[in-house]
Each structure stands twice: as C-alpha cells, then as structure tokens.
Design a protein around this motif. Structure first.
Motif, PDB file in Angstrom:
ATOM      1  N   VAL A 170       0.852  -1.198   0.000  1.00  0.00           N
ATOM      2  CA  VAL A 170       0.000   0.000   0.000  1.00  0.00           C
ATOM      3  C   VAL A 170       0.884   1.242   0.000  1.00  0.00           C
ATOM      4  CG1 VAL A 170      -1.853   1.220   1.175  1.00  0.00           C
ATOM      5  CG2 VAL A 170      -1.757  -1.287   1.278  1.00  0.00           C
ATOM      6  N   PRO A 171       0.817   2.052  -1.043  1.00  0.00           N
ATOM      7  CA  PRO A 171       1.763   3.176  -1.173  1.00  0.00           C
ATOM      8  C   PRO A 171       1.726   4.149  -0.005  1.00  0.00           C
ATOM      9  CG  PRO A 171       0.575   2.808  -3.235  1.00  0.00           C
ATOM     10  CD  PRO A 171      -0.079   1.936  -2.216  1.00  0.00           C
ATOM     11  N   THR A 172       0.558   4.338   0.606  1.00  0.00           N
ATOM     12  CA  THR A 172       0.421   5.344   1.660  1.00  0.00           C
ATOM     13  C   THR A 172       0.575   4.756   3.062  1.00  0.00           C
ATOM     14  OG1 THR A 172      -1.979   4.979   1.754  1.00  0.00           O
ATOM     15  CG2 THR A 172      -1.180   6.673   0.223  1.00  0.00           C
ATOM     16  N   ALA A 173       0.882   3.467   3.177  1.00  0.00           N
ATOM     17  CA  ALA A 173       0.844   2.792   4.476  1.00  0.00           C
ATOM     18  C   ALA A 173       1.993   3.201   5.381  1.00  0.00           C
ATOM     19  CB  ALA A 173       0.853   1.283   4.286  1.00  0.00           C
ATOM     20  N   VAL A 174       1.667   3.373   6.664  1.00  0.00           N
ATOM     21  CA  VAL A 174       2.674   3.630   7.697  1.00  0.00           C
ATOM     22  C   VAL A 174       2.451   2.644   8.837  1.00  0.00           C
ATOM     23  CG1 VAL A 174       2.898   6.072   7.126  1.00  0.00           C
ATOM     24  CG2 VAL A 174       1.234   5.357   8.854  1.00  0.00           C
ATOM     25  N   ALA A 175       3.528   2.288   9.526  1.00  0.00           N
ATOM     26  CA  ALA A 175       3.453   1.360  10.654  1.00  0.00           C
ATOM     27  C   ALA A 175       3.071   2.110  11.920  1.00  0.00           C
ATOM     28  CB  ALA A 175       4.782   0.655  10.836  1.00  0.00           C
ATOM     29  N   LEU A 176       2.207   1.490  12.706  1.00  0.00           N
ATOM     30  CA  LEU A 176       1.780   2.044  13.989  1.00  0.00           C
ATOM     31  C   LEU A 176       2.174   1.092  15.114  1.00  0.00           C
ATOM     32  CD1 LEU A 176      -1.787   3.243  12.941  1.00  0.00           C
ATOM     33  CD2 LEU A 176       0.283   4.634  13.135  1.00  0.00           C
ATOM     34  N   PRO A 177       2.274   1.581  16.351  1.00  0.00           N
ATOM     35  CA  PRO A 177       2.664   0.705  17.465  1.00  0.00           C
ATOM     36  C   PRO A 177       1.656  -0.423  17.670  1.00  0.00           C
ATOM     37  CG  PRO A 177       2.801   3.022  18.090  1.00  0.00           C
ATOM     38  CD  PRO A 177       2.107   2.980  16.769  1.00  0.00           C
ATOM     39  N   GLY A 178       2.170  -1.632  17.874  1.00  0.00           N
ATOM     40  CA  GLY A 178       1.308  -2.788  17.995  1.00  0.00           C
ATOM     41  C   GLY A 178       0.941  -3.135  19.426  1.00  0.00           C
ATOM     42  N   CYS A 179       0.026  -4.116  19.552  1.00  0.00           N
ATOM     43  CA  CYS A 179      -0.429  -4.615  20.843  1.00  0.00           C
ATOM     44  C   CYS A 179      -1.247  -5.869  20.584  1.00  0.00           C
ATOM     45  CB  CYS A 179      -1.270  -3.572  21.575  1.00  0.00           C
ATOM     46  SG  CYS A 179      -2.829  -3.170  20.756  1.00  0.00           S
ATOM     47  N   PRO A 180      -1.651  -6.608  21.610  1.00  0.00           N
ATOM     48  CA  PRO A 180      -2.566  -7.734  21.389  1.00  0.00           C
ATOM     49  C   PRO A 180      -3.922  -7.230  20.899  1.00  0.00           C
ATOM     50  CG  PRO A 180      -1.535  -7.859  23.561  1.00  0.00           C
ATOM     51  CD  PRO A 180      -1.232  -6.496  23.012  1.00  0.00           C
ATOM     52  N   GLU A 181      -4.671  -8.082  20.207  1.00  0.00           N
ATOM     53  CA  GLU A 181      -6.003  -7.704  19.765  1.00  0.00           C
ATOM     54  C   GLU A 181      -6.957  -7.651  20.971  1.00  0.00           C
ATOM     55  OE1 GLU A 181      -5.227 -12.050  18.655  1.00  0.00           O
ATOM     56  OE2 GLU A 181      -4.168 -10.126  18.546  1.00  0.00           O
ATOM     57  N   PRO A 182      -7.995  -6.783  20.936  1.00  0.00           N
ATOM     58  CA  PRO A 182      -8.825  -6.530  22.120  1.00  0.00           C
ATOM     59  C   PRO A 182      -9.433  -7.756  22.804  1.00  0.00           C
ATOM     60  CG  PRO A 182      -9.271  -4.898  20.452  1.00  0.00           C
ATOM     61  CD  PRO A 182      -8.345  -5.901  19.819  1.00  0.00           C
ATOM     62  N   PRO A 183      -9.945  -8.755  22.093  1.00  0.00           N
ATOM     63  CA  PRO A 183     -10.533  -9.864  22.853  1.00  0.00           C
ATOM     64  C   PRO A 183      -9.506 -10.707  23.614  1.00  0.00           C
ATOM     65  CG  PRO A 183     -11.352  -9.820  20.586  1.00  0.00           C
ATOM     66  CD  PRO A 183     -10.163  -8.904  20.653  1.00  0.00           C
ATOM     67  N   HIS A 184      -8.225 -10.523  23.316  1.00  0.00           N
ATOM     68  CA  HIS A 184      -7.189 -11.340  23.945  1.00  0.00           C
ATOM     69  C   HIS A 184      -7.038 -10.971  25.421  1.00  0.00           C
ATOM     70  CE1 HIS A 184      -3.281 -13.188  24.703  1.00  0.00           C
ATOM     71  NE2 HIS A 184      -3.422 -13.857  23.573  1.00  0.00           N
ATOM     72  N   PRO A 185      -6.847 -11.943  26.298  1.00  0.00           N
ATOM     73  CA  PRO A 185      -6.702 -11.642  27.729  1.00  0.00           C
ATOM     74  C   PRO A 185      -5.548 -10.702  28.048  1.00  0.00           C
ATOM     75  CG  PRO A 185      -7.052 -13.998  27.389  1.00  0.00           C
ATOM     76  CD  PRO A 185      -6.859 -13.403  26.031  1.00  0.00           C
ATOM     77  N   ALA A 186      -4.547 -10.636  27.170  1.00  0.00           N
ATOM     78  CA  ALA A 186      -3.392  -9.770  27.425  1.00  0.00           C
ATOM     79  C   ALA A 186      -3.628  -8.325  26.998  1.00  0.00           C
ATOM     80  CB  ALA A 186      -2.164 -10.324  26.697  1.00  0.00           C
ATOM     81  N   PHE A 187      -4.793  -8.007  26.444  1.00  0.00           N
ATOM     82  CA  PHE A 187      -5.014  -6.663  25.906  1.00  0.00           C
ATOM     83  C   PHE A 187      -5.211  -5.563  26.951  1.00  0.00           C
ATOM     84  CE2 PHE A 187      -7.962  -3.279  24.611  1.00  0.00           C
ATOM     85  CZ  PHE A 187      -7.163  -2.648  23.660  1.00  0.00           C
ATOM     86  N   PRO A 188      -5.942  -5.776  28.057  1.00  0.00           N
ATOM     87  CA  PRO A 188      -6.336  -4.652  28.934  1.00  0.00           C
ATOM     88  C   PRO A 188      -5.254  -3.634  29.273  1.00  0.00           C
ATOM     89  CG  PRO A 188      -7.486  -6.621  29.628  1.00  0.00           C
ATOM     90  CD  PRO A 188      -6.529  -7.047  28.535  1.00  0.00           C
ATOM     91  N   PRO A 189      -4.006  -4.016  29.577  1.00  0.00           N
ATOM     92  CA  PRO A 189      -3.015  -2.979  29.896  1.00  0.00           C
ATOM     93  C   PRO A 189      -2.679  -2.048  28.723  1.00  0.00           C
ATOM     94  CG  PRO A 189      -2.285  -5.142  30.673  1.00  0.00           C
ATOM     95  CD  PRO A 189      -3.455  -5.367  29.779  1.00  0.00           C
ATOM     96  N   HIS A 190      -3.084  -2.438  27.516  1.00  0.00           N
ATOM     97  CA  HIS A 190      -2.743  -1.671  26.313  1.00  0.00           C
ATOM     98  C   HIS A 190      -3.877  -0.752  25.852  1.00  0.00           C
ATOM     99  CE1 HIS A 190       0.851  -4.205  25.645  1.00  0.00           C
ATOM    100  NE2 HIS A 190       0.099  -5.179  26.111  1.00  0.00           N
ATOM    101  N   THR A 191      -4.983  -0.739  26.594  1.00  0.00           N
ATOM    102  CA  THR A 191      -6.166  -0.008  26.132  1.00  0.00           C
ATOM    103  C   THR A 191      -5.875   1.456  25.854  1.00  0.00           C
ATOM    104  OG1 THR A 191      -7.615  -1.493  27.384  1.00  0.00           O
ATOM    105  CG2 THR A 191      -8.555   0.589  26.655  1.00  0.00           C
ATOM    106  N   GLU A 192      -5.314   2.168  26.816  1.00  0.00           N
ATOM    107  CA  GLU A 192      -5.124   3.601  26.650  1.00  0.00           C
ATOM    108  C   GLU A 192      -4.111   3.911  25.550  1.00  0.00           C
ATOM    109  OE1 GLU A 192      -5.704   7.455  26.637  1.00  0.00           O
ATOM    110  OE2 GLU A 192      -6.980   5.985  27.646  1.00  0.00           O
ATOM    111  N   ALA A 193      -3.067   3.095  25.444  1.00  0.00           N
ATOM    112  CA  ALA A 193      -2.080   3.323  24.378  1.00  0.00           C
ATOM    113  C   ALA A 193      -2.722   3.140  23.007  1.00  0.00           C
ATOM    114  CB  ALA A 193      -0.891   2.385  24.540  1.00  0.00           C
TER     115      ALA A 193
END
Length: 204
Positions: A170-193
């Motif tokens: 994708v010519p216009t694509a930029v990378a953004l900071p990653g995290c677990p996907e929301p339904p994953h149990p490891a996601f909650p600490p990443h919500t605000e970020a």
C-alpha cells in the motif's frame, strides 16, 4: 467532529462490536478524546466481502470517516474503501488476519464448513492475496492514508509477515505501534495506548 467507524474482527463466529470494541474500553476511550464513534455489528454470516462492504456503507454518515478495522474486519474495510473511496478519509488496519498460511486456512475452512458455509462461500471468503477477499493489485490501488497496526506478540492468525506485506504493497501505508487484539486476555493494559494511537491517526 471526526468520526471513526470501528469494524470488529471475526468470521462467522460469536464476535460482535460489544465484545471487540465496547467491553475493552476502546469506544469510551475514543469518545473521551473527542472522536465520534460508530461501532456497528458486521453481518453475522456473510456470503462475500462485497456483501460486508455494502452492509457497512449503508451505515455511514454523510461525511467521510476514518475506518478502523480489526483482524478479519480488515478485508471488509478495504472492500469498503475500494467501493466508496469518497466516503473513507483514512484507513487503519489493526491486527490484520493472515491469509495464505495452509495450516490457518485449512483450520478456518473446516470451521466455516462446520457452520454451514457452502464451497462457493468458502472460496469467496478465503481466497485473495495478502488479505482475504482482496487482491494485492487492489491493495496497491488504495490511495487514502493507511495505518497498519500489528499484533504484538504475533500469533498464527495475526502474523507479522502480513503487516510487512501491507506496508510494502500500500503506497500510503505507515506502521503504527502494535499490541494484542482486544478480545485477547493480554489486551487490557494496552487499552489507553491503543486509544491514543487510533485517536492520533484519526485526527491527523
């Protein structure tokens, strides 16, 4: 006001906007940042990604929106952006579902068949290029600003190679900071970020 359309993940499974976007706090977080939010449920058992895009298009407001899609919802979101480019201002592809992995595709095909998907529906939903339901040439034609957000850590269904391929295609694509996907149990600490990342992308 900037409006974000949130397109949840899942494919013919028990997944909806409540579980993917509301319950993890993403909708409320974006609203606190002054972003208008639409978070509809996708079609429950679509026969094609085009049908998904048509369903979403019917829910759009009159003004252009930023579309934020998760997992398999990325395919529906790209089809929407291709079908109605004047209505999609920006596109964020989060935790894009990996296509073309024989183990993943076999498991997904079997699961869909057990739910009653016919062979032509299976082909329509699973065939494609880097993303299901979309050719790589179509991805390369997307002209709006695109953000790509990886699953961190990666997993068989959300592999880093899919993110890297999207960033190349994708010519216009930029990378953004990653995290677990929301339904994953490891996601909650990443919500605000995640909320800050999505809000910054939408308001840019």
């Amino acid at each position: 006001m900037t409006t974000v359309l949130l397109v949840h993940g899942g494919l013919w499974e028990e997944m909806d906007a409540e579980r993917f976007w509301h319950r993890p706090g993403i909708v409320a977080g974006l609203q606190r940042h002054g972003v208008g939010v639409l978070a509809p449920d996708r079609l429950r058992r679509p026969r094609s990604w085009t049908a998904e895009a048509q369903h979403l298009a019917a829910l759009l407001p009159e003004h252009p929106v930023t579309v934020v899609a998760g997992s398999n919802g990325c395919s529906a979101a790209v089809r929407l952006a291709l079908a109605a480019p004047e209505r999609v201002e920006r596109l964020l592809l989060a935790w894009p579902a990996t296509a073309g992995d024989p183990r993943v595709d076999t498991r997904t095909r079997l699961g869909l068949a057990q739910l009653g998907a016919e062979p032509d529906v299976l082909d329509a939903l699973l065939n494609g290029g880097t993303l299901r339901g979309v050719t790589d040439d179509e991805l390369a034609s997307v002209a709006v600003p695109v953000g790509v957000l990886p699953s961190v850590p990666e997993n068989p269904f959300h592999q880093r190679r899919t993110v890297d391929a999207l960033l190349r295609l994708v010519p216009t694509a930029v990378a953004l900071p990653g995290c677990p996907e929301p339904p994953h149990p490891a996601f909650p600490p990443h919500t605000e970020a995640l909320v800050r990342t999505v809000a910054a992308f939408a308001l840019a």
